[in-house]
Design a protein around this motif. Sequence first.
Motif, PDB file in Angstrom:
ATOM      1  N   TYR A  21       0.838  -1.201   0.000  1.00  0.00           N
ATOM      2  CA  TYR A  21       0.000   0.000   0.000  1.00  0.00           C
ATOM      3  C   TYR A  21       0.873   1.251   0.000  1.00  0.00           C
ATOM      4  O   TYR A  21       0.583   2.219  -0.685  1.00  0.00           O
ATOM      5  N   ALA A  22       1.954   1.218   0.790  1.00  0.00           N
ATOM      6  CA  ALA A  22       2.853   2.380   0.851  1.00  0.00           C
ATOM      7  C   ALA A  22       3.414   2.648  -0.549  1.00  0.00           C
ATOM      8  O   ALA A  22       3.491   3.792  -0.999  1.00  0.00           O
ATOM      9  N   TYR A  23       3.770   1.579  -1.263  1.00  0.00           N
ATOM     10  CA  TYR A  23       4.299   1.712  -2.628  1.00  0.00           C
ATOM     11  C   TYR A  23       3.204   2.244  -3.564  1.00  0.00           C
ATOM     12  O   TYR A  23       3.419   3.150  -4.357  1.00  0.00           O
ATOM     13  N   ARG A  24       2.000   1.674  -3.442  1.00  0.00           N
ATOM     14  CA  ARG A  24       0.869   2.055  -4.302  1.00  0.00           C
ATOM     15  C   ARG A  24       0.590   3.550  -4.238  1.00  0.00           C
ATOM     16  O   ARG A  24       0.298   4.183  -5.221  1.00  0.00           O
ATOM     17  N   TYR A  25       0.674   4.109  -3.039  1.00  0.00           N
ATOM     18  CA  TYR A  25       0.330   5.512  -2.850  1.00  0.00           C
ATOM     19  C   TYR A  25       1.553   6.418  -3.020  1.00  0.00           C
ATOM     20  O   TYR A  25       1.468   7.602  -2.761  1.00  0.00           O
ATOM     21  N   SER A  26       2.673   5.857  -3.458  1.00  0.00           N
ATOM     22  CA  SER A  26       3.898   6.665  -3.488  1.00  0.00           C
ATOM     23  C   SER A  26       4.054   7.459  -4.786  1.00  0.00           C
ATOM     24  O   SER A  26       4.925   8.301  -4.885  1.00  0.00           O
ATOM     25  N   PHE A  27       3.226   7.190  -5.809  1.00  0.00           N
ATOM     26  CA  PHE A  27       3.365   7.885  -7.097  1.00  0.00           C
ATOM     27  C   PHE A  27       2.459   9.112  -7.120  1.00  0.00           C
ATOM     28  O   PHE A  27       1.281   9.005  -6.747  1.00  0.00           O
ATOM     29  N   CYS A  57      -9.143   2.056   8.159  1.00  0.00           N
ATOM     30  CA  CYS A  57      -8.375   3.204   7.618  1.00  0.00           C
ATOM     31  C   CYS A  57      -7.086   2.766   6.945  1.00  0.00           C
ATOM     32  O   CYS A  57      -6.453   3.557   6.250  1.00  0.00           O
ATOM     33  N   GLY A  58      -6.684   1.501   7.151  1.00  0.00           N
ATOM     34  CA  GLY A  58      -5.498   0.988   6.467  1.00  0.00           C
ATOM     35  C   GLY A  58      -4.264   1.811   6.766  1.00  0.00           C
ATOM     36  O   GLY A  58      -3.973   2.149   7.916  1.00  0.00           O
ATOM     37  N   THR A  59      -3.552   2.193   5.687  1.00  0.00           N
ATOM     38  CA  THR A  59      -2.288   2.898   5.855  1.00  0.00           C
ATOM     39  C   THR A  59      -2.466   4.408   5.999  1.00  0.00           C
ATOM     40  O   THR A  59      -1.486   5.156   5.981  1.00  0.00           O
ATOM     41  N   GLY A  60      -3.709   4.874   6.080  1.00  0.00           N
ATOM     42  CA  GLY A  60      -3.962   6.221   6.585  1.00  0.00           C
ATOM     43  C   GLY A  60      -3.907   7.383   5.622  1.00  0.00           C
ATOM     44  O   GLY A  60      -3.922   8.523   6.055  1.00  0.00           O
ATOM     45  N   PHE A  61      -3.884   7.131   4.307  1.00  0.00           N
ATOM     46  CA  PHE A  61      -3.806   8.270   3.387  1.00  0.00           C
ATOM     47  C   PHE A  61      -5.092   9.096   3.411  1.00  0.00           C
ATOM     48  O   PHE A  61      -5.052  10.319   3.360  1.00  0.00           O
ATOM     49  N   PHE A  62      -6.208   8.405   3.488  1.00  0.00           N
ATOM     50  CA  PHE A  62      -7.490   9.108   3.564  1.00  0.00           C
ATOM     51  C   PHE A  62      -7.591   9.816   4.914  1.00  0.00           C
ATOM     52  O   PHE A  62      -7.994  10.974   4.992  1.00  0.00           O
TER      53      PHE A  62
END
Length: 255
Positions: A21-27, A57-62
Amino acid sequence: MATSSNAQAQIDLHRELAPRYAYRYSFPFSRLFQQDWHAEMISHVPKDSGRILDLGCGTGFFLAELEEQHPGSVGLDISHDMLKVSGEYVPGARLVTGDAERLPFKPGSFDVVFCKGSLHHTRDHVGFLTHCRNALGDDGVLIMSEPCNDNPLIRAARALLYRRSPHFDVGDQGFTRKGIVSLCEQAGFEVTRVKKYGVFAYVFAGFPDHIGILRLLPGNALLTRLFLGLDRVLCALPGLSLLGFHVVVVGRPRR
Ligand SMILES: C[S@@+](CC[C@H](N)C(=O)[O-])C[C@H]1O[C@@H](n2cnc3c(N)ncnc32)[C@H](O)[C@@H]1O
């Protein structure tokens, strides 16, 4: 925390997924897509809503975006590994490790409960939604976005993915628009808004860890913006909204 077999399966699954998830949201282009999705969900928050819960909430980006607009938001997730990543993005937020099917909050604790992609990981959907109902005050609002299977092709592709991919649990499933509305009603909600979200932007910008083509293209942020505009048109048109991969549902506790 005593755990059901599905809860344990989700904890195990998301232990593996947290770095992904951290990778997914890194772009930047994928964040652009996620921010548009979040803005869609946040647009349904009534004015003066103070107490906000992001369930799953998962990894918290939202949660990080919620926290900017509504300081003091709470994030709950069953996966401590996902929450550990959250802690990096939203150091100020209240994070709770817990099971959405046994919420550790007093009834009426929140004005808004968000669920972005967490309901479909549970097995007792009405039970989950009833907990959401109880966590809300009488004037509260539930705002969800869940995988939508109205389109038979999307349903078939998703079934294959959920069965074959190690990144899903075999019991996870999407919903039809009619089905998710009925689940909300059974849990004591009056559904006030249902709309589809995400077609091309969802596929190409939503999961760069799975579908990486935009990573390789120059101008991927511009392309994402174009897709977002196109998706908005498609999802607003009766008939073509069948192409939407997610369904956003807004509900209020029935009096
Ligand atoms: C698809 S992810 C979505 C995460 C986040 N909302 C986002 O949009 O990035 C689903 C999340 O639901 C969580 N989850 C699954 N079952 C849960 C349960 N019973 N209680 C709380 N969280 C749960 C998972 O750990 C995972 O973080």
